[in-house]
Scaffold this motif. Sequence first.
Motif, mmCIF file in Angstrom:
data_model
loop_
_atom_site.group_PDB
_atom_site.id
_atom_site.type_symbol
_atom_site.label_atom_id
_atom_site.label_comp_id
_atom_site.label_asym_id
_atom_site.label_seq_id
_atom_site.Cartn_x
_atom_site.Cartn_y
_atom_site.Cartn_z
ATOM 1 N N GLY A 44 0.769 -1.253 -0.084
ATOM 2 C CA GLY A 44 0.175 0.027 -0.047
ATOM 3 C C GLY A 44 0.823 1.274 0.057
ATOM 4 N N ILE A 45 1.810 1.351 0.731
ATOM 5 C CA ILE A 45 2.680 2.567 0.861
ATOM 6 C C ILE A 45 3.412 2.525 -0.617
ATOM 7 C CG2 ILE A 45 4.869 3.160 1.813
ATOM 8 C CD1 ILE A 45 4.191 1.978 4.458
ATOM 9 N N LEU A 46 3.895 1.558 -1.174
ATOM 10 C CA LEU A 46 4.604 1.494 -2.309
ATOM 11 C C LEU A 46 3.609 2.161 -3.640
ATOM 12 C CD1 LEU A 46 6.807 -1.722 -2.422
ATOM 13 C CD2 LEU A 46 7.581 0.696 -2.351
ATOM 14 N N LEU A 47 2.286 1.523 -3.557
ATOM 15 C CA LEU A 47 1.304 1.982 -4.478
ATOM 16 C C LEU A 47 0.895 3.473 -4.344
ATOM 17 C CD1 LEU A 47 -0.649 1.356 -6.916
ATOM 18 C CD2 LEU A 47 -2.138 0.636 -5.232
ATOM 19 N N ALA A 48 0.808 3.960 -3.219
ATOM 20 C CA ALA A 48 0.367 5.366 -2.857
ATOM 21 C C ALA A 48 1.587 6.172 -3.291
ATOM 22 C CB ALA A 48 0.051 5.468 -1.463
ATOM 23 N N ALA A 49 2.794 5.783 -2.857
ATOM 24 C CA ALA A 49 3.785 6.606 -3.150
ATOM 25 C C ALA A 49 4.249 6.853 -4.625
ATOM 26 C CB ALA A 49 5.295 6.049 -2.563
ATOM 27 N N TRP A 50 4.229 5.563 -5.335
ATOM 28 C CA TRP A 50 3.907 5.460 -6.764
ATOM 29 C C TRP A 50 3.218 6.440 -7.395
ATOM 30 C CZ3 TRP A 50 2.448 1.134 -10.158
ATOM 31 C CH2 TRP A 50 2.712 1.288 -11.713
ATOM 32 N N SER A 51 2.012 6.347 -7.001
ATOM 33 C CA SER A 51 0.890 7.346 -7.525
ATOM 34 C C SER A 51 1.223 8.669 -7.304
ATOM 35 C CB SER A 51 -0.480 6.978 -6.986
ATOM 36 O OG SER A 51 -0.804 5.650 -7.135
ATOM 37 N N LEU A 101 1.930 11.822 -10.026
ATOM 38 C CA LEU A 101 1.142 13.230 -9.887
ATOM 39 C C LEU A 101 2.135 14.515 -9.966
ATOM 40 C CD1 LEU A 101 -1.729 12.199 -7.731
ATOM 41 C CD2 LEU A 101 -1.962 12.753 -9.891
ATOM 42 N N THR A 102 3.083 14.388 -9.053
ATOM 43 C CA THR A 102 4.136 15.624 -9.093
ATOM 44 C C THR A 102 4.917 15.291 -10.148
ATOM 45 O OG1 THR A 102 5.408 14.081 -7.746
ATOM 46 C CG2 THR A 102 3.985 15.440 -6.340
ATOM 47 N N GLN A 103 5.141 14.539 -10.845
ATOM 48 C CA GLN A 103 6.050 14.449 -12.013
ATOM 49 C C GLN A 103 5.272 15.105 -13.072
ATOM 50 O OE1 GLN A 103 7.434 10.243 -12.365
ATOM 51 N NE2 GLN A 103 9.248 10.649 -11.596
ATOM 52 N N HIS A 104 4.089 15.015 -13.068
ATOM 53 C CA HIS A 104 3.127 15.349 -14.214
ATOM 54 C C HIS A 104 2.630 16.971 -14.015
ATOM 55 C CE1 HIS A 104 3.905 11.248 -15.677
ATOM 56 N NE2 HIS A 104 3.737 11.860 -16.747
ATOM 57 N N ASP A 105 3.231 17.416 -12.911
ATOM 58 C CA ASP A 105 2.664 18.781 -12.346
ATOM 59 C C ASP A 105 1.192 18.949 -12.223
ATOM 60 O OD1 ASP A 105 3.393 21.346 -11.428
ATOM 61 O OD2 ASP A 105 2.857 22.040 -13.593
ATOM 62 N N THR A 106 0.629 18.064 -11.410
ATOM 63 C CA THR A 106 -0.781 18.079 -10.849
ATOM 64 C C THR A 106 -0.855 17.986 -9.549
ATOM 65 O OG1 THR A 106 -3.073 17.624 -11.670
ATOM 66 C CG2 THR A 106 -1.617 15.794 -11.475
ATOM 67 N N GLY A 146 1.463 5.181 -15.409
ATOM 68 C CA GLY A 146 1.942 4.630 -14.288
ATOM 69 C C GLY A 146 0.560 4.032 -13.659
ATOM 70 N N PRO A 147 0.566 4.135 -12.276
ATOM 71 C CA PRO A 147 -0.481 3.238 -11.517
ATOM 72 C C PRO A 147 -1.974 3.616 -12.207
ATOM 73 C CG PRO A 147 0.357 4.978 -10.115
ATOM 74 C CD PRO A 147 1.092 4.929 -11.513
#
Length: 153
Positions: free
Chosen positions: A51-58, A62-67, A82-83
């Motif tokens: 869960g931590i990995l999935l939430a962190a990946w997500s 979002l931050t990499q795509h500036d949203t 991504g996810p």
Amino acid sequence: MSTRQDRVLLPPPLIYLIFVALAWALAELLPLPLAENDWTRYFGWGLIDAGILLAAWSALALTQHDTTLNPYKKPKRLLQRGPFRYSRNPIYLGFTLIYAGIGLLLHSWWPWLLLPLLILVMNRAVIVHEEAVLERLFGDAYRRYRARVRRWL
């Protein structure tokens, strides 16, 4: 100006924490024990890690795509990579995996009995709001994405 139905009532992490606290309190007050063994501990920690990995990946996507990660703010773009290729709500799916892992570590049936209510609250109080915002902002692109990718899995 937004109406009450256009707003998220509580921050999603707080909703999950409330349900963890409720499950813990019920487990203390009205025990419904679940088997306590190495398997429940390992699987519980495995779910938390996943869960931590999935939430962190997500969140990273979002931050990499500036949203925005914040459900109270207006998203700048509709992320479908991504996810988000597999779930429209991978952060909430990650939170749910963490909740399930904690549920196993509590060694109680209460978290599992409350899980359908937690999903209902998330769907009605958070996700429906977010979907309405995304549809309003991204129109047909969001409708095509919604038709292709499931809400949870």
